[in-house]
Design an enzyme around this catalytic site. Structure first.
Site, PDB file in Angstrom:
ATOM      1  N   ASP A   9      63.675 -73.156  10.638  1.00  0.00           N
ATOM      2  CA  ASP A   9      62.209 -73.351  10.564  1.00  0.00           C
ATOM      3  C   ASP A   9      62.088 -73.884   9.056  1.00  0.00           C
ATOM      4  OD1 ASP A   9      62.224 -70.900   8.969  1.00  0.00           O
ATOM      5  OD2 ASP A   9      60.263 -70.492   9.757  1.00  0.00           O
ATOM      6  N   ASP A  62      60.973 -72.578   6.173  1.00  0.00           N
ATOM      7  CA  ASP A  62      61.303 -71.424   5.213  1.00  0.00           C
ATOM      8  C   ASP A  62      62.520 -70.697   5.547  1.00  0.00           C
ATOM      9  OD1 ASP A  62      59.897 -70.100   6.884  1.00  0.00           O
ATOM     10  OD2 ASP A  62      58.997 -68.640   5.342  1.00  0.00           O
ATOM     11  N   SER A  76      55.749 -71.394   6.569  1.00  0.00           N
ATOM     12  CA  SER A  76      56.770 -71.159   7.614  1.00  0.00           C
ATOM     13  C   SER A  76      56.669 -72.022   8.718  1.00  0.00           C
ATOM     14  CB  SER A  76      56.529 -69.678   8.262  1.00  0.00           C
ATOM     15  OG  SER A  76      57.510 -69.235   8.893  1.00  0.00           O
ATOM     16  N   ASP A  98      63.399 -68.657   7.393  1.00  0.00           N
ATOM     17  CA  ASP A  98      63.733 -67.164   8.069  1.00  0.00           C
ATOM     18  C   ASP A  98      63.938 -66.909   9.686  1.00  0.00           C
ATOM     19  OD1 ASP A  98      61.092 -68.081   8.880  1.00  0.00           O
ATOM     20  OD2 ASP A  98      59.979 -66.153   7.960  1.00  0.00           O
TER      21      ASP A  98
END
Lengths: 458, 450
Positions: B244, B246, B100, B248
């Protein structure tokens, strides 16, 4: 006896076992990480697999371990072991991994490791690899240095180019050849060879299978008799070949529908190579036919006998000038011709060499075989208690004081026209007895030795 | 950083520095534990753009296959996209290989159940037990499944869910000028496709090359988004978005290039969602009171949970919430699309709101209830946190206390929240108040007690 869950076998060539019952994903990762560490400075590593479904799982683990060490993984996909070895040399890679259990049943799998030039690991190298495994001190490259993976679909064509340079493929077009691929990788090569060079292969069991093979993938005479020989005559082929899954072994049958002894592959090839003056030395193991000595003598060559297993051959090859070695092999249909086609056991090259001999001599395969004196071999195996094995060998040596004795690998006793080899299997917890005689079966000697061994089995 | 925290195996999954700590061997074993836990069936594997991702995907695939699962590899996609894919194909579970917003040297396995959701805490503990006991399912060749590659359909499945809940035509008609910083992350290509092709924006994108390393600290905070701010100004954009690695988390810049406070972004999103449909709102304890004010305007209740996406989602499902999130993290959860933090849904909601209102982002943000916030983190010694909390409570007599996650003390004109970080050996302090003076006073007080 083998307990369930204890099938894992580590040998200098790699590891093998029944997947899920002894051979686990953790083993794949750990042994591959040890190999990746053994290869030292990051570089290219070639991998390929056989069609077993479990080979996909193993490929994933091997790939992960190699990438983590910073190696560049070149994946050949489903590829025969000799092709993987050829590509290691072609791509000037650090080494490679062949994923597949060769002649073992479908539930088995294995990893075989190779170093530069596609060579098998020497004993010293494999000990180093195992030391790293046991220490569990793997070298990983860190996040920025992890390797990249690519695929190479040109491996088989490049391998065929190399075959073409060695064998007169155009002259072999006139043969009609039946091949049982046993659902393994040989079909990939032979199909392409047909397209490119117009050879007439009639392929059966060509479909790659992942879960179950049409029959056990062994290259014994018995298997050739059962699966191959009857069909050769039916389709009117000049020869029949049967390959194991990764195409490093071959068995054959004549145009008359006769299955040949698995011992004969190396005999015919030794004869051919020595006759052409390609080397003087025949490397073979202590369990292979004495016919090799007879053939070698005819050409003024000599046989060097080694302990059973590829390791002894690999180590021994390092000490003999390559131009002296006519052939190296074992009585399983695994043969290599170091001068002409790399240092690899290659069933495809062996088959081509047999066809080439037929062509050169202008003889059908049955006539070629008929030219050799008959030898009869008897084989048996008996489980014994490990503790008593040294006593067994001592006792055997004592009851046959007149025989020449060789203790390189178990016990081999030689007489003028017969011999017996009693040794501990590397793959099963059993004693193997191999007994051969020129002419008729050495029944009396065989029974006598078997009884002796059996007396140690309780 | 201490060695102990370079690898963390916890109920949240596995996270660590790739190389000596997070090894392929460990990833494989954990994946096999996961496969054993979810049972034989398809498991979706996705990753972000980290250099170590490919290696870990192979190791994870090995473990899953060994446990008898089929592996569906969907390539480099954002975590919410992977979660939606899992739910769409009714897989047995999913693993996203991503750390992440953590720095590039880290990687991690995020684990999802068959609905594409985090496991509940009891399931997570069970899974961890399977791993620790090494009681894995070992498939034999006959039962083993294969790897299926689907590098195409995941983004479209995600978009299809979003466009059902926003008025795409209305957004397209405005042809918004949008700046994007995709941090060269998993959303790089997908975000370009989403903003340019689906929402019809005039897109000015930077760092949208998934083959390149992260160009900045991957956590999208105002301090590291200078390039985006400049781009917004240069391109005269209506909005700037930063993701970010990933995809999310979402950070948003207004038309002047100023990066909005994440709590304000969530507040705007809550307002958008409640305008569409009334219902409960769920946020964590550290999220701004602005949420309560906005929900109150719509006559909707707000539920508070401990920090952590899994906690928020769990509560949202129980409450049948219409929206939720975690203010400070830039995570917006809109269950009509999926119970996950989703930067794409966030972008779409905000653009729709701009189109609806005809206002600018700064104007919308200025109309939000005004609070002053401060937060910080301090290293602390084990065992010291309890004393700090007692001292804080004693220093603020009459405050209402919530002890569900550390200690939150609520006063008439503000609150203070201290808690131990889930991921690092740190204590986090957050305060909020109606005035800057009050916020500073609370923050200094908490900081002085540590």
């Amino acid at each position: 006896m083998t307990r369930p869950g204890s099938t894992l076998r580590i040998s200098p060539a790699g590891l093998r076992g029944i997947v899920g019952h002894g051979l686990t994903a953790a083993h794949v990762l750990d042994f591959a990480a040890a190999f990746a560490t053994f290869l030292e400075s990051p570089g290219r590593v070639v991998i390929g697999r056989d069609p077993r479904v479990s080979s996909v799982m193993m490929r994933e683990g091997v790939t992960g371990a190699l990438l983590a060490a910073g190696h560049e993984v070149i994946d050949l996909g489903i590829a025969p072991t000799p092709v993987i070895q050829h590509s290691i040399r072609r791509l000037d890679a650090l080494g490679g991994v062949s994923i597949g259990a060769s002649h073992n049943p479908a539930e088995w799998n294995a990893l075989k490791f190779f170093t530069r030039g596609g060579s098998y690991l020497s004993s010293a190298q494999s000990e180093e690899w195992l030391d790293i495994y046991h220490l569990r001190k793997f070298r990983f490259a860190g996040y920025a240095g992890t390797g990249r993976r690519s695929e190479d679909a040109s491996a088989i064509d490049a391998y065929l180019d190399a075959l073409e340079a060695v064998f007169p493929l155009d002259k072999l077009q006139r043969f009609r050849v039946l091949v049982d691929c046993t659902n393994g990788t040989s079909g990939l090569i032979l199909r392409r060879m047909m397209e490119r060079f117009g050879l007439e292969w009639i392929l059966i069991n060509e479909a790659l299978e992942g879960r179950a093979f049409v029959h056990e993938p062994s290259t014994t005479k018995k298997m050739a008799e059962l699966q191959l020989a009857p069909l050769v005559k039916t389709v009117g082929a000049d020869a029949g070949f049967l390959f194991d899954i990764d195409s490093d072994r071959v068995a054959f049958a004549t145009e008359q529908g006769e299955a040949a002894s698995e011992e004969l592959v190396q005999v015919v090839i030794a004869d051919e190579m020595l006759e052409r003056g390609c080397g003087q030395v025949v490397l073979t193991n202590l369990s292979s036919t004495a016919l090799l000595e007879e053939v070698a003598q005819k050409h003024g060559g000599r046989v060097v006998r080694l302990p059973v297993g590829r390791q002894a051959v690999t180590d021994s090859l390092a000490g003999i000038p390559v131009e002296q070695v006519a052939v190296a092999g074992e009585g399983t249909g695994a043969v290599m011709m170091p001068q002409q086609f790399l240092f690899v056991y290659d069933g495809i090259a062996a088959a081509l060499r047999l066809l080439e001999r037929m062509e050169r001599r202008g003889q059908p395969l049955s006539a070629l075989i008929a030219g050799y004196p008959a030898y009869t071999i008897l084989k048996g195996k008996i489980p014994v208690r490990t503790r008593f094995i040294p006593d067994l060998f001592d006792d055997l040596e004592q009851i046959f004081p007149e025989a020449r004795c060789n203790r390189q690998d178990g016990l081999r006793l030689d007489w003028e026209d017969r011999w017996v080899h009693v040794r501990v299997s590397q793959t099963e917890p059993v004693i193997r007895v191999i007994c051969e005689q020129r002419g008729a079966a050495p029944r009396r000697l065989f029974d006598q030795v078997m009884d002796m061994v059996r007396s140690y089995s309780q | 950083m201490s060695r102990a925290h370079q690898l963390k195996i916890s109920v949240a999954g596995v996270r660590g520095v790739v190389g000596e700590f997070l090894t392929p061997n460990l990833a494989c074993a954990f994946a096999q534990a996961f496969g054993t836990y979810v049972g034989p069936g398809p498991v979706v594997v996705a990753r972000d753009t980290r250099a170590s991702g490919e290696m870990l995907v192979h190791a994870v695939s090995c473990g899953l296959l060994a446990s008898g699962c089929e592996v569906i590899r969907i390539g480099v996609v954002p975590t919410p996209t992977a979660q939606i894919y899992v739910a769409d194909i009714r897989a047995a579970g999913g693993i996203a290989v991503t750390a992440s917003h953590n720095p590039a040297e880290y990687n991690a396995l995020k684990l999802f159940n068959g609905e594409g959701l985090f496991f509940n805490r009891y399931e997570r503990a069970e899974l961890l037990d399977v791993y620790h006991q090494s009681e894995f399912r070992h498939a034999v060749n006959e039962d083993m499944r294969r790897v299926v590659i689907d590098a195409e359909t995941a983004p479209e499945r995600h978009f299809a869910r979003i466009v059902r809940h926003v008025d795409v035509e209305k957004i397209r008609r405005r042809r918004f000028r949008v700046a994007l910083d995709a941090v060269n992350g998993a959303g790089s290509r997908m975000s370009v496709r989403f903003l340019r092709d689906i929402l019809g924006c005039d897109l000015h994108a930077i760092h949208a090359d998934p083959g390149k390393p992260f160009p900045r600290d991957p956590e999208p905070r105002a301090e590291v988004l200078g390039e985006l701010s400049d781009l917004v100004v240069r391109a005269r954009a209506d909005a700037g978005f930063a993701q970010d690695p990933d995809g999310d988390r979402l950070a948003v810049a207004g038309e002047t290039g100023r990066v909005l406070d994440n709590d304000d972004v969530l507040a705007l999103a809550v307002d958008c969602a409640l305008r569409k449909k009334k219902g409960p709102v769920v946020v964590n304890l550290t999220t701004s009171s602005a949420i309560d004010d906005i929900a109150a305007r719509h006559g909707c209740p707000v539920h508070r949970t401990p920090v952590g996406e899994a906690n928020v989602v769990e509560r949202m499902r129980r409450a049948h919430a219409v929206i939720g999130g975690e203010g400070a993290n830039g995570g917006i959860i809109f269950p009509s699309v999926h119970y996950c933090r989703d930067s794409y849904l966030g972008m779409a909601l905000l653009l729709e709101r701009l189109a609806d209102s005809g206002e600018t982002l700064n104007a919308l943000a200025a109309a939000l209830p005004r609070y002053w916030r401060r937060s910080g983190k301090f290293p602390f010694q084990h065992g010291r946190l309890g004393q700090m909390m007692q001292a804080l409570e004693a220093a603020l007599p009459g405050a209402r206390a919530d002890r569900t996650d550390g200690l939150k003390l609520m006063l008439e004109h503000g609150w203070v929240h201290v808690r131990a970080s889930n991921t690092e050996p740190l204590v986090r302090v957050s305060v909020e108040a109606r005035s800057r003076e009050e916020a500073d006073r609370l923050y200094e007080l908490a900081a002085s007690l540590r």
